[in-house]
Scaffold this motif. Structure first.
Motif, short mmCIF file in Angstrom:
data_model
loop_
_atom_site.label_atom_id
_atom_site.label_comp_id
_atom_site.label_asym_id
_atom_site.label_seq_id
_atom_site.Cartn_x
_atom_site.Cartn_y
_atom_site.Cartn_z
N SER A 2 0.85 -1.18 0.00
CA SER A 2 0.00 0.00 0.00
C SER A 2 0.89 1.24 0.00
O SER A 2 2.08 1.14 0.22
N SER A 23 -20.66 -6.03 3.91
CA SER A 23 -19.22 -5.89 4.14
C SER A 23 -18.85 -6.41 5.52
O SER A 23 -19.64 -6.37 6.46
N TYR A 67 -12.13 -7.43 -2.38
CA TYR A 67 -11.48 -7.16 -1.11
C TYR A 67 -10.86 -5.78 -1.14
O TYR A 67 -10.42 -5.31 -2.20
N THR A 68 -10.82 -5.12 0.00
CA THR A 68 -10.22 -3.79 0.12
C THR A 68 -9.22 -3.82 1.26
O THR A 68 -9.56 -4.21 2.38
N VAL A 70 -7.02 -1.50 3.59
CA VAL A 70 -6.87 -0.12 4.05
C VAL A 70 -5.82 -0.08 5.15
O VAL A 70 -5.60 -1.07 5.83
N PRO A 82 -6.84 3.32 -0.28
CA PRO A 82 -7.35 1.95 -0.20
C PRO A 82 -7.08 1.21 -1.51
O PRO A 82 -6.99 1.83 -2.57
N ASP A 84 -8.58 -1.86 -3.76
CA ASP A 84 -9.59 -2.88 -4.04
C ASP A 84 -8.96 -3.93 -4.95
O ASP A 84 -8.24 -3.58 -5.90
N SER A 101 -4.06 1.56 -6.74
CA SER A 101 -5.32 2.24 -6.99
C SER A 101 -5.04 3.42 -7.90
O SER A 101 -4.16 4.23 -7.61
N ARG A 109 -15.04 5.46 -7.39
CA ARG A 109 -14.04 4.77 -6.59
C ARG A 109 -12.83 4.45 -7.47
O ARG A 109 -12.98 4.08 -8.63
N THR A 112 -8.32 -0.47 -9.77
CA THR A 112 -7.09 -1.19 -9.49
C THR A 112 -6.38 -1.51 -10.80
O THR A 112 -7.00 -1.99 -11.74
#
Length: 126
Positions: A2, A23, A67-68, A70, A82, A84, A101, A109, A112
Motif C-alpha cells: 500500500s 461488508s 477485497y479492500t 486499508v 485503499p 480494491d 489504486s 471509486r 485497481t
C-alpha cells in the motif's frame, strides 16, 4: 503493498465487499513500529519490527468477492489509499509487479491497475 504519502501508519485491515450491506472485516494487522515508508508490505519480518496479527483472516479469499486493503493511524480512519482487488487480480501478479489504486476518470471509486515496481515508485504521491 500500500502507499502512504504523509504521516505514519499503525495498522491495516482487510475488508470483504467494502461499501455494501454485507461488508465485513476479515483481517487486521498492527505494525511493530510506526510505518513511515512510502510503500509497505505485510510480508515483513516478525515483531517488533514487522506486523503482528491482531485479528487473523481465518478463511481463504473467494473469487466471488472484492477485497479492500486499508491502512490506518487510528482505528477506523483510513490514512493511505485503499486498494480494491479480487483473487483474479492477485493471480495476475508476477514478480516485480504491484497492484495500485488509480483515480477513476469519472470521479468514482479508484480502479485497481497492475504496474511495475519502477512505475509504482515514479507515481508515488502524485
Amino acid at each position: 503493498m500500500s502507499q502512504a504519502c504523509r504521516g505514519e501508519l499503525l495498522g491495516a485491515t482487510l475488508i470483504e465487499d467494502a461499501n455494501t450491506d454485507t461488508s465485513r472485516h476479515i483481517g487486521n494487522w498492527r505494525a511493530g513500529a510506526p510505518v513511515t515508508k512510502l510503500a509497505w508490505s505485510l510480508q515483513q519480518p516478525s515483531p517488533p519490527y514487522g506486523w503482528s496479527v491482531w485479528n487473523p483472516a481465518s478463511e481463504q479469499l473467494s473469487p466471488q468477492h472484492v477485497y479492500t486493503l486499508v491502512a490506518w493511524r487510528e482505528l477506523n480512519v483510513t490514512n493511505a489509499a485503499p486498494l480494491d482487488f479480487t483473487t483474479a487480480d492477485l493471480s495476475a501478479l508476477k514478480a516485480g509487479q504491484v497492484l495500485v489504486s488509480a483515480p477513476d476518470a469519472a470521479g468514482g471509486r479508484p480502479k485497481t491497475t497492475l504496474v511495475s515496481t519502477e512505475e509504482f515508485a515514479r507515481r508515488a504521491c502524485k
